[in-house]
Design a protein around this motif. Structure first.
Motif, PDB file in Angstrom:
ATOM      1  N   THR A 131       4.965  -3.333   1.164  1.00 46.65           N
ATOM      2  CA  THR A 131       4.423  -3.978  -0.273  1.00 46.65           C
ATOM      3  C   THR A 131       4.244  -5.365  -0.698  1.00 46.65           C
ATOM      4  O   THR A 131       3.482  -5.735  -1.195  1.00 46.65           O
ATOM      5  N   THR A 179      -3.320 -10.816  -0.208  1.00 45.42           N
ATOM      6  CA  THR A 179      -2.858 -10.366  -1.150  1.00 45.42           C
ATOM      7  C   THR A 179      -1.726  -9.536  -0.508  1.00 45.42           C
ATOM      8  O   THR A 179      -1.344  -8.390   0.224  1.00 45.42           O
ATOM      9  N   TYR A 204      -8.853  -9.383   0.862  1.00 46.23           N
ATOM     10  CA  TYR A 204      -7.744  -9.002   0.839  1.00 46.23           C
ATOM     11  C   TYR A 204      -6.673  -9.820   1.365  1.00 46.23           C
ATOM     12  O   TYR A 204      -5.754  -8.946   1.780  1.00 46.23           O
ATOM     13  N   LYS A 231       0.035  -4.892  -4.447  1.00 43.43           N
ATOM     14  CA  LYS A 231      -1.396  -5.178  -5.797  1.00 43.43           C
ATOM     15  C   LYS A 231      -2.402  -4.672  -5.294  1.00 43.43           C
ATOM     16  O   LYS A 231      -3.318  -4.723  -5.211  1.00 43.43           O
ATOM     17  N   THR A 235       1.445  -9.579   2.989  1.00 46.08           N
ATOM     18  CA  THR A 235       0.446  -9.151   2.843  1.00 46.08           C
ATOM     19  C   THR A 235      -0.577  -8.254   3.871  1.00 46.08           C
ATOM     20  O   THR A 235       0.494  -7.923   4.787  1.00 46.08           O
TER      21      THR A 235
END
Length: 188
Positions: free
Chosen positions: A87, A128, A125, A132, A90
């Motif tokens: 987590t 990201t 994403y 998240k 990215t």
């Protein structure tokens, strides 16, 4: 592409599966349907080389999952029920890391990472942090890592569990699209 003959797995004296046999040809999609405890996950774990059967045999792309485990696993992309994602990475970093683990060249990692991000609709994403992402986009990231190395066989354990109805429809379409290029086993 996938051959299972007489697969049986005992946990102590308890039989999780008994005498399971099936064949899946290239490009076919096989679904395991059944209640919790029916042996779906156990069968998938045997097919992926995660655990050996108590008896019986399984072959992936002609390789025995026990005696030729490394060769068999090179042909498998696996999405477990609980996707082990990092987590703090990215999406792009995670896919690059998984490519390195699979022994892919740097050039191929970059190329395939871009491809699977597009295939799994993760373009917005890619940079990201996975922590998240929604559950649905985490599932897509898990699917992306499963197809990153272009395996012949995809094994997906409950790929739509815990995601919202819109994501379920989109994930099912993604799986259907992948079915044309891969032999696919999934459970629900």
């Amino acid at each position: 592409m996938i051959e299972a003959e007489g697969l049986t797995k005992f946990y102590g004296n308890f039989p999780a599966i008994e005498d399971v046999s099936f064949h899946v040809e290239k490009g076919e999609i096989l679904g395991f349907l059944g209640p919790n405890g029916a042996g779906k996950t156990t069968t998938m774990r045997i097919l992926t080389g995660y655990m050996p059967p108590s008896s019986g045999t399984a072959r992936i792309a002609g390789f025995d999952i026990v005696s030729d485990s490394l060769k068999a696993r090179q042909h498998i992309g696996y999405l477990p029920e609980n996707v082990p994602l990092y987590t703090e990475m990215t999406v792009r970093e995670y896919l690059s890391f998984m490519g390195k683990i699979r022994g892919m060249s740097s050039e191929r990692i970059v190329s395939r990472t871009n491809d699977v991000i597009e295939i799994c609709h993760l373009e917005d994403y890619r940079d990201t942090l996975i922590g998240k992402l929604s559950k649905g986009f985490r599932q897509r990231t898990g699917i992306a890592q499963a197809v990153l190395h272009e395996p012949d066989v995809l094994i997906m354990d409950e790929p739509t569990i815990g995601i919202d109805p819109i994501q379920i429809v989109e994930t099912r379409q993604l799986i259907k699209d992948l079915g044309g290029e891969h032999t696919l086993i999934l459970s629900t």
